[in-house]
Structure formats: C-alpha cells, structure tokens
Design a protein around this motif. Structure first.
Motif, PDB file in Angstrom:
ATOM      1  N   GLU A  16      30.005  24.238 -24.664  1.00 15.93           N
ATOM      2  CA  GLU A  16      28.768  23.788 -25.300  1.00 15.93           C
ATOM      3  C   GLU A  16      29.006  22.492 -26.072  1.00 15.93           C
ATOM      4  OE1 GLU A  16      25.704  25.245 -28.789  1.00 15.93           O
ATOM      5  OE2 GLU A  16      26.890  26.736 -27.741  1.00 15.93           O
ATOM      6  N   ARG A  17      30.170  22.400 -26.718  1.00 12.63           N
ATOM      7  CA  ARG A  17      30.493  21.219 -27.496  1.00 12.63           C
ATOM      8  C   ARG A  17      30.766  20.007 -26.600  1.00 12.63           C
ATOM      9  NH1 ARG A  17      34.691  21.166 -32.492  1.00 12.63           N
ATOM     10  NH2 ARG A  17      34.102  19.133 -33.258  1.00 12.63           N
ATOM     11  N   GLU A  18      31.398  20.225 -25.460  1.00 11.78           N
ATOM     12  CA  GLU A  18      31.703  19.124 -24.543  1.00 11.78           C
ATOM     13  C   GLU A  18      30.493  18.694 -23.731  1.00 11.78           C
ATOM     14  OE1 GLU A  18      36.320  20.467 -23.606  1.00 11.78           O
ATOM     15  OE2 GLU A  18      34.708  21.009 -22.251  1.00 11.78           O
ATOM     16  N   GLY A  19      29.483  19.508 -23.672  1.00 13.42           N
ATOM     17  CA  GLY A  19      28.318  19.214 -22.846  1.00 13.42           C
ATOM     18  C   GLY A  19      27.480  18.068 -23.361  1.00 13.42           C
ATOM     19  N   TYR A  20      27.503  17.836 -24.670  1.00 11.20           N
ATOM     20  CA  TYR A  20      26.707  16.770 -25.263  1.00 11.20           C
ATOM     21  C   TYR A  20      27.614  15.589 -25.558  1.00 11.20           C
ATOM     22  CZ  TYR A  20      23.549  20.659 -25.808  1.00 11.20           C
ATOM     23  OH  TYR A  20      22.764  21.744 -25.562  1.00 11.20           O
ATOM     24  N   GLY A  21      27.050  14.386 -25.497  1.00  8.37           N
ATOM     25  CA  GLY A  21      27.854  13.188 -25.692  1.00  8.37           C
ATOM     26  C   GLY A  21      28.323  13.002 -27.117  1.00  8.37           C
ATOM     27  N   PHE A  22      27.430  13.129 -28.084  1.00 10.61           N
ATOM     28  CA  PHE A  22      27.794  12.857 -29.476  1.00 10.61           C
ATOM     29  C   PHE A  22      26.896  13.680 -30.391  1.00 10.61           C
ATOM     30  CE2 PHE A  22      27.190  10.542 -33.448  1.00 10.61           C
ATOM     31  CZ  PHE A  22      28.503  10.404 -33.848  1.00 10.61           C
ATOM     32  N   SER A  23      27.505  14.227 -31.417  1.00 14.83           N
ATOM     33  CA  SER A  23      26.757  14.955 -32.433  1.00 14.83           C
ATOM     34  C   SER A  23      27.334  14.581 -33.793  1.00 14.83           C
ATOM     35  CB  SER A  23      26.884  16.459 -32.210  1.00 14.83           C
ATOM     36  OG  SER A  23      26.389  17.159 -33.329  1.00 14.83           O
ATOM     37  N   LEU A  24      26.474  14.246 -34.719  1.00 13.35           N
ATOM     38  CA  LEU A  24      26.932  13.857 -36.050  1.00 13.35           C
ATOM     39  C   LEU A  24      27.656  15.011 -36.735  1.00 13.35           C
ATOM     40  CD1 LEU A  24      26.997  11.628 -38.153  1.00 13.35           C
ATOM     41  CD2 LEU A  24      24.822  12.473 -39.016  1.00 13.35           C
ATOM     42  N   GLU A  25      27.180  16.224 -36.539  1.00 15.46           N
ATOM     43  CA  GLU A  25      27.832  17.386 -37.146  1.00 15.46           C
ATOM     44  C   GLU A  25      29.269  17.539 -36.646  1.00 15.46           C
ATOM     45  OE1 GLU A  25      25.503  20.842 -36.414  1.00 15.46           O
ATOM     46  OE2 GLU A  25      23.668  19.860 -37.069  1.00 15.46           O
ATOM     47  N   HIS A  26      29.465  17.403 -35.340  1.00  9.42           N
ATOM     48  CA  HIS A  26      30.809  17.535 -34.790  1.00  9.42           C
ATOM     49  C   HIS A  26      31.708  16.383 -35.231  1.00  9.42           C
ATOM     50  CE1 HIS A  26      28.936  20.097 -31.422  1.00  9.42           C
ATOM     51  NE2 HIS A  26      29.341  20.855 -32.415  1.00  9.42           N
TER      52      HIS A  26
END
Length: 58
Positions: A16-26
């Motif tokens: 799930e974490r690798e599926g999105y390009g960028f997240s400010l939380e991560h």
C-alpha cells in the motif's frame, strides 16, 4: 561464457505504501530526524545572528 542468474527475484504486487508516489505523512515519518537536525541548525543560526546584532548595537 554464459553467465545466467539462477535466482531472479519474483514479481510481487506493490504494498500500500509503495503504490503511491509520494505522501507527506510517509516523508515526515521517514525523515523526521533530519528535519529536527535542520531545525536545530536554523535555531542556532538565528540566535547567533540575534546575539551578534545585540552585541554590536552598543
């Protein structure tokens, strides 16, 4: 000569974490130590600038 790699990594679906390009939380979760370090350096810089100006005003 024929060099073949016997054990190739198997394809697996993205997490799930690798599926999105960028997240400010991560980003903040992974880089918080560097951000705190940068904040400390900025605080020291601005305090030193303030102290230098106060010392030279006299």
């Amino acid at each position: 000569m024929n060099f073949q790699q016997e054990h190739l990594p198997k394809d697996r679906p993205a997490s799930e974490r690798e599926g999105y390009g960028f997240s400010l939380e991560h980003f903040l979760e992974d880089q918080w130590m560097y951000l705190v370090g940068i904040l400390i350096v900025l605080v020291v810089f601005f305090y030193a600038r303030y102290a230098w100006r106060k010392r030279n005003r006299r």
